[in-house]
Design a protein around this motif. Structure first.
Motif, short mmCIF file in Angstrom:
data_model
loop_
_atom_site.label_atom_id
_atom_site.label_comp_id
_atom_site.label_asym_id
_atom_site.label_seq_id
_atom_site.Cartn_x
_atom_site.Cartn_y
_atom_site.Cartn_z
N GLU A 253 53.81 29.01 42.75
CA GLU A 253 52.39 28.70 42.71
C GLU A 253 52.16 27.19 42.65
OE1 GLU A 253 48.40 29.77 40.05
OE2 GLU A 253 50.34 30.65 39.56
N HIS A 254 53.01 26.48 41.91
CA HIS A 254 52.92 25.02 41.81
C HIS A 254 54.22 24.43 42.35
CE1 HIS A 254 49.39 25.55 39.25
NE2 HIS A 254 50.09 26.45 38.57
N LEU A 255 54.14 23.19 42.79
CA LEU A 255 55.35 22.54 43.32
C LEU A 255 55.42 21.10 42.85
CD1 LEU A 255 54.38 20.58 45.91
CD2 LEU A 255 54.10 22.80 46.98
N LEU A 256 56.63 20.56 42.92
CA LEU A 256 56.89 19.18 42.51
C LEU A 256 57.29 18.38 43.73
CD1 LEU A 256 57.37 17.05 40.24
CD2 LEU A 256 59.73 17.87 40.17
N LYS A 257 56.60 17.27 43.97
CA LYS A 257 56.94 16.42 45.11
C LYS A 257 58.39 15.94 45.00
CE LYS A 257 53.11 15.98 47.57
NZ LYS A 257 52.37 14.72 47.60
N ARG A 258 59.09 16.02 46.12
CA ARG A 258 60.49 15.61 46.27
C ARG A 258 61.45 16.53 45.54
NH1 ARG A 258 61.27 9.21 45.68
NH2 ARG A 258 62.92 9.70 47.18
N GLY A 259 60.96 17.67 45.03
CA GLY A 259 61.80 18.61 44.31
C GLY A 259 62.17 19.82 45.14
N LYS A 301 68.16 3.01 43.02
CA LYS A 301 67.48 2.30 44.10
C LYS A 301 67.42 3.17 45.34
CE LYS A 301 67.59 -1.99 46.79
NZ LYS A 301 68.34 -3.23 47.08
N GLY A 302 66.24 3.27 45.95
CA GLY A 302 66.07 3.97 47.21
C GLY A 302 65.96 3.00 48.35
N LYS A 303 65.99 3.52 49.57
CA LYS A 303 65.86 2.64 50.74
C LYS A 303 64.41 2.51 51.17
CE LYS A 303 67.39 2.03 55.51
NZ LYS A 303 68.08 2.63 56.69
N LEU A 304 63.71 3.63 51.37
CA LEU A 304 62.31 3.61 51.81
C LEU A 304 61.34 4.10 50.75
CD1 LEU A 304 62.84 5.06 55.40
CD2 LEU A 304 62.52 2.67 54.78
N PHE A 305 61.85 4.83 49.76
CA PHE A 305 61.00 5.40 48.72
C PHE A 305 61.54 4.99 47.34
CE2 PHE A 305 60.81 8.32 52.35
CZ PHE A 305 59.44 8.33 52.59
N HIS A 306 60.76 5.35 46.33
CA HIS A 306 61.18 5.05 44.97
C HIS A 306 62.43 5.85 44.61
CE1 HIS A 306 57.68 2.62 44.09
NE2 HIS A 306 56.88 3.59 44.52
N PRO A 307 63.22 5.38 43.65
CA PRO A 307 64.41 6.16 43.23
C PRO A 307 64.01 7.52 42.68
CG PRO A 307 64.48 3.91 42.36
CD PRO A 307 63.11 4.10 42.94
N TYR A 308 64.94 8.44 42.74
CA TYR A 308 64.69 9.78 42.19
C TYR A 308 64.63 9.71 40.67
CZ TYR A 308 65.63 11.70 46.80
OH TYR A 308 65.57 12.00 48.13
N THR A 309 63.85 10.60 40.11
CA THR A 309 63.77 10.69 38.65
C THR A 309 64.74 11.75 38.15
OG1 THR A 309 61.96 12.30 38.80
CG2 THR A 309 61.36 9.97 38.63
N SER A 310 65.32 11.50 37.00
CA SER A 310 66.31 12.43 36.46
C SER A 310 65.68 13.72 35.94
CB SER A 310 67.09 11.76 35.33
OG SER A 310 66.20 11.28 34.32
N SER A 311 64.34 13.75 35.79
CA SER A 311 63.66 14.93 35.25
C SER A 311 63.27 15.95 36.32
CB SER A 311 62.40 14.50 34.49
OG SER A 311 61.50 13.84 35.36
N THR A 312 63.57 15.66 37.58
CA THR A 312 63.18 16.56 38.67
C THR A 312 63.80 17.94 38.51
OG1 THR A 312 62.97 14.68 40.17
CG2 THR A 312 63.15 16.86 41.16
N GLU A 313 65.07 17.98 38.16
CA GLU A 313 65.77 19.26 38.03
C GLU A 313 65.14 20.12 36.93
OE1 GLU A 313 70.20 20.99 36.80
OE2 GLU A 313 69.87 18.83 37.06
N ASP A 314 64.82 19.52 35.78
CA ASP A 314 64.24 20.28 34.66
C ASP A 314 62.87 20.85 35.03
OD1 ASP A 314 66.47 19.67 33.15
OD2 ASP A 314 65.59 17.83 32.34
N THR A 315 62.07 20.05 35.72
CA THR A 315 60.74 20.52 36.12
C THR A 315 60.83 21.66 37.12
OG1 THR A 315 59.92 18.25 35.83
CG2 THR A 315 58.50 19.78 37.02
N ASP A 316 61.75 21.56 38.08
CA ASP A 316 61.93 22.63 39.07
C ASP A 316 62.40 23.93 38.40
OD1 ASP A 316 61.08 21.67 41.53
OD2 ASP A 316 62.94 20.56 41.86
N ARG A 317 63.23 23.82 37.39
CA ARG A 317 63.70 25.03 36.69
C ARG A 317 62.54 25.75 35.99
NH1 ARG A 317 69.07 25.43 36.90
NH2 ARG A 317 70.31 23.53 37.17
#
Length: 399
Positions: A253-259, A301-317
């Motif tokens: 129902e909800h989603l996380l950008k880049r996740g 550090k990313g090339k074209l976008f901001h670096p990934y956040t370490s909390s993405t995995e926890d939010t997706d779970r």
């Protein structure tokens, strides 16, 4: 899904008090019931409160929205509820526009009905899409984008992109991406991967990896690879679902950008568009992993976008069901030397403890082990002694 509707209703209840308008009473029973419904966790409770709100006030548009989302069992039934909500919201908006004097309370109610109107029209367009009526879907989404350009936060343009790709109107998709694929605007998997698909489309049908490895990439192919790498950097989870390397589930129902949740939602609706373009999936399979060489430290550090956040995995779970194996990037892999050293230390510690508690047994075990270890060398020595002359063998043993 109901972010704007619930916020609008809550704001109306908190700001309007008990004053009357010509049709809506902001603090009436139906609004209070719907305020509870938006916050209820149980689905049955939300549906029950929605029906109670309609019984208290037949013009409770937000109640019809909730019933369309959670009570309707078929697309035509949901479309019926959405149309009822739209009819009520349009009537109220016309009534507010006819007023000569408006105050802050009336403006609050008007904003709520505008949100309901936009949301209902968008969902009606999506119902048309589900029923295969692409022309009607495209018409409604175009009208919404034109009438409410500031409502881009609802991602109405992404629904339009999906409908245009389904109808294979690639030129119109390109025109839409020129407007929304801008550096100043927020990105999404739909924007990035749709732009990559349009770049890949002219070159994918005649693409052969064997020829490319010998001759190198042409300018058009290089541009397509760059677009693909940009998309993969934004969301690296998508290719696994398009290439069917991971099982695809219903989008949450909800989603996380880049996740992973966004990757599932994109792949669920857009994987078919990649398969419709000849050679696009093959092109994706050849080049998508090359992106990771460009961003060796994605958390820093990313090339074209901001670096990934370490909390993405926890939010997706939290967003995805328990049975789904969440895709993780970057994977936390330990270096081989570190794993080897840890294993060697554990093995040495185990031997030391066993020797301390069972010295006789370990001594006997060590003697047997050395005998087995020395047996092959003794056999080799016997064969060498039989093959070599005695003089040479004596020289070797003396040395």
């Amino acid at each position: 899904i109901y972010l704007y509707l619930s916020q609008s209703l809550s704001h109306t209840l908190s700001s309007s008090g008990s004053s009357l308008t010509s049709h809506y009473h902001a603090g009436d029973k139906s609004d209070k019931l719907m305020s509870k419904a938006w916050r209820a966790v149980d689905t049955e409770e939300r549906i029950k409160l929605s029906f109670e709100a309609i019984n208290a006030n037949s013009s409770a548009a937000s109640a019809y929205i909730l019933l369309a989302e959670e009570f309707a069992s078929t697309v035509p039934e949901a479309d019926k509820f959405f149309r009822q909500a739209l009819k009520i919201a349009d009537t109220n908006i016309r009534r507010y526009q006819a007023m000569s004097n408006t105050d802050s309370k009336t403006n609050s109610l008007q904003r709520r009905d505008i949100n309901i109107c936009v949301y209902a029209r968008r969902r009606i367009a999506m119902c048309f899409r589900k029923m295969g009526k692409l022309k009607e879907c495209i018409k409604i989404t175009r009208e919404l984008i034109k009438e409410f350009p500031l409502m881009s936060v609802l991602h109405i343009h992404e629904n339009l992109i999906e409908a245009l790709l389904t109808s294979k109107a690639y030129n119109e998709v390109q025109q839409l991406l020129v407007r929304y694929d801008d550096l100043t605007l927020p990105k999404s998997a739909v924007i990035c991967y749709s732009a990559a698909l349009l770049k890949i489309r002219p070159v994918s049908e005649r693409f052969f990896s064997e020829v490319t490895s010998k001759r190198g990439l042409t300018a058009v192919q290089f541009a397509a690879v760059e677009a693909l790498q940009r998309a993969v950097e934004f969301n690296p989870h998508v290719p696994q679902y398009i290439l069917e390397e991971k099982p695809l589930i219903l989008p949450p129902e909800h989603l996380l950008k880049r996740g992973d949740s966004e990757a599932i939602a994109y792949s669920f609706y857009h994987a078919a568009h990649w398969k419709e373009v000849p050679g696009a999936v093959k092109f994706l399979k050849c080049f998508w992993k090359d992106t990771f060489k460009l961003i060796p430290f994605p958390l820093e550090k990313g090339k074209l976008f901001h670096p990934y956040t370490s909390s993405t995995e926890d939010t997706d779970r939290e967003l995805l069901p328990l049975f789904h194996e969440v895709s993780v990037y970057p994977k936390k892999e330990l270096p081989f030397f570190l794993v080897f050293t840890a294993g060697l230390c554990l093995f040495t510690l185990s031997l030391a403890l066993l020797t301390h508690f069972y010295p006789i047994f370990m001594g006997e075990l060590a003697r047997i082990g050395l005998e087995y270890f020395a047996t092959p060398f003794a056999v080799i020595a016997e064969h060498l002694q039989a093959l070599l002359p005695q003089q040479i063998w004596n020289l070797l043993t003396r040395a």
